[in-house]
Design an enzyme around this catalytic site. Sequence first.
Site, mmCIF file in Angstrom:
data_model
loop_
_atom_site.group_PDB
_atom_site.id
_atom_site.type_symbol
_atom_site.label_atom_id
_atom_site.label_comp_id
_atom_site.label_asym_id
_atom_site.label_seq_id
_atom_site.Cartn_x
_atom_site.Cartn_y
_atom_site.Cartn_z
ATOM 1 N N GLU A 70 -5.857 -8.396 1.570
ATOM 2 C CA GLU A 70 -6.393 -7.943 2.862
ATOM 3 C C GLU A 70 -7.856 -7.605 2.711
ATOM 4 O O GLU A 70 -8.275 -6.978 1.731
ATOM 5 C CB GLU A 70 -5.687 -6.677 3.368
ATOM 6 N N GLU B 8 0.760 -1.250 0.000
ATOM 7 C CA GLU B 8 0.000 0.000 0.000
ATOM 8 C C GLU B 8 0.795 1.308 0.000
ATOM 9 O O GLU B 8 0.821 2.021 1.009
ATOM 10 C CB GLU B 8 -0.937 0.040 1.216
HETATM 11 C C1 GAL Z 1 -4.205 -1.820 5.917
HETATM 12 C C2 GAL Z 1 -2.818 -2.163 6.402
HETATM 13 C C3 GAL Z 1 -2.806 -3.152 7.539
HETATM 14 C C4 GAL Z 1 -3.942 -2.962 8.537
HETATM 15 C C5 GAL Z 1 -5.264 -2.708 7.836
HETATM 16 C C6 GAL Z 1 -6.431 -2.377 8.754
HETATM 17 O O1 GAL Z 1 -4.192 -0.590 5.281
HETATM 18 O O2 GAL Z 1 -2.072 -2.725 5.360
HETATM 19 O O3 GAL Z 1 -1.545 -3.104 8.132
HETATM 20 O O4 GAL Z 1 -3.645 -2.120 9.527
HETATM 21 O O5 GAL Z 1 -5.143 -1.664 6.915
HETATM 22 O O6 GAL Z 1 -6.521 -1.024 9.006
#
Ligand code: GAL
Length: 451
Positions: A357, A162
């Site tokens: 994710e 990201e």
């Molecule tokens: C993403 C990040 C993760 C985690 C997730 C939830 O942006 O890659 O590390 O924190 O958000 O907020």
Amino acid sequence: CERINMNQFRFGTGISSYQVEGDRSGRDSCIWDDFCLVKGNIKDKTDGNVAIDFYHRYKEDLQCAKELGIQDFRFSISWPRVIKDDGSVNEEGLDFYSDLVDEIIKDGMNPVITIFHWDLPSVLMKKGGFTNRSIITDFIHYVEVLSKKLSPRVKDWITFNEPQCFIGIGYQKRGQAPKIDCDYITMAKAAHNVLLCHSHAYQILKKDNPNCTVSFVNTFNVPLPYGRKKENMEKELSDILFTVPNTKEEFYTLSIYSDPLYLGSYPEKYLKKTGISEIIEDGDMDLIRKSKPDYLCLNIYTGTYYRNNKEGKTVIYEKKTESEKTDLPWLLRREKSIYYGCKYLYNRYKAPIIITENGGCYHDRLLKDKTVHDKERCQYLRKYLHEVKQCIKEEIDIRGYYYWSLFDNFEWEWGESKRFGLVYIDYKDHLKRYKKDSFFAYQRIIKKSRS
Ligand code: GAL
């Protein structure tokens, strides 16, 4: 439970080094250590010094992952645990990751490594971090060390997680490390250097193991149709997603990173901006073109609704319902973001997708009998996975889904107060682990889908 009828489909979970490892004494400093020291930066005043102590408990934690039934275990490497401030290798740190990889494989899972998930060594930040082109040399050294030690045991690599956050937020003083304020061109340099670092890493890793995959993670807020869709609505919304705004907001958007990576060139509108062409040196674009990531790795959490107003214009629809709310203001449960996000991206880039994710943040309560009934997270998971299934039905090539996160952990500027985990961490009682209902829900989904 949803059933995704694909034997090849890979289920997984994700964690990242700073958010879980702890053991601060075993490594040099990173920008998140520095960030946590500044009063007011972390809402609940916690830090990652101990986090959930994954560094010492990884064997026990992997048993939990194994019990869950996942195929892919995604974790990240802490750069300052592997490379010391003076540039030499921290053998102890490197051995930790080597043992971790062995253990994951021994437990029947596949390690998926993120090389950079935000914890930049402080010493490199002093030289300007990603704004300084010399970071490429440092990154190459770091990746060579990793590749030598871990290839070919590790088959799946992700170079960056990201840039929308670590550049888009971090380099314009918006509440995440390094919290510095850069002008437009300096941010563009940082973004360009990230792509070059990716490309060099790609070349190194493929040279050492031609069969490995090397990918890159992007994130984005998905424009969603609200109410009745007018003709061409999807096209309009997809254009909104890929259009560059020509302001510093750009560095929070998608196409300035994903167009060069997957299509081989920056968006035209971006290239026309004064000063951009000067930061691109001879050979840069060729190298980027030769380093197209194997997967489209997408972190998809939420979206923004757009509706068709009386004049026939597409406008943002601001209202949110109670059931969409989670424990974080930016995160609304909008499962259609998976469907449209994957569709828009697949149509444009035509690469196989892994949802690296996706997860729900809810206020969990550990009951006296040590259970956690996180009904909302179970629902979140089912609804989002239903959309994954829908995409697959429509022949969008999704190869995997990783829930964020296996454990509650240090949620960046929110500290320990926000929970995403399938496993509850009792921060008040020796970091004990308790499986939430959502753990068992995900476990059942995985089992059914693969039977
Ligand atoms: C993403 C990040 C993760 C985690 C997730 C939830 O942006 O890659 O590390 O924190 O958000 O907020």
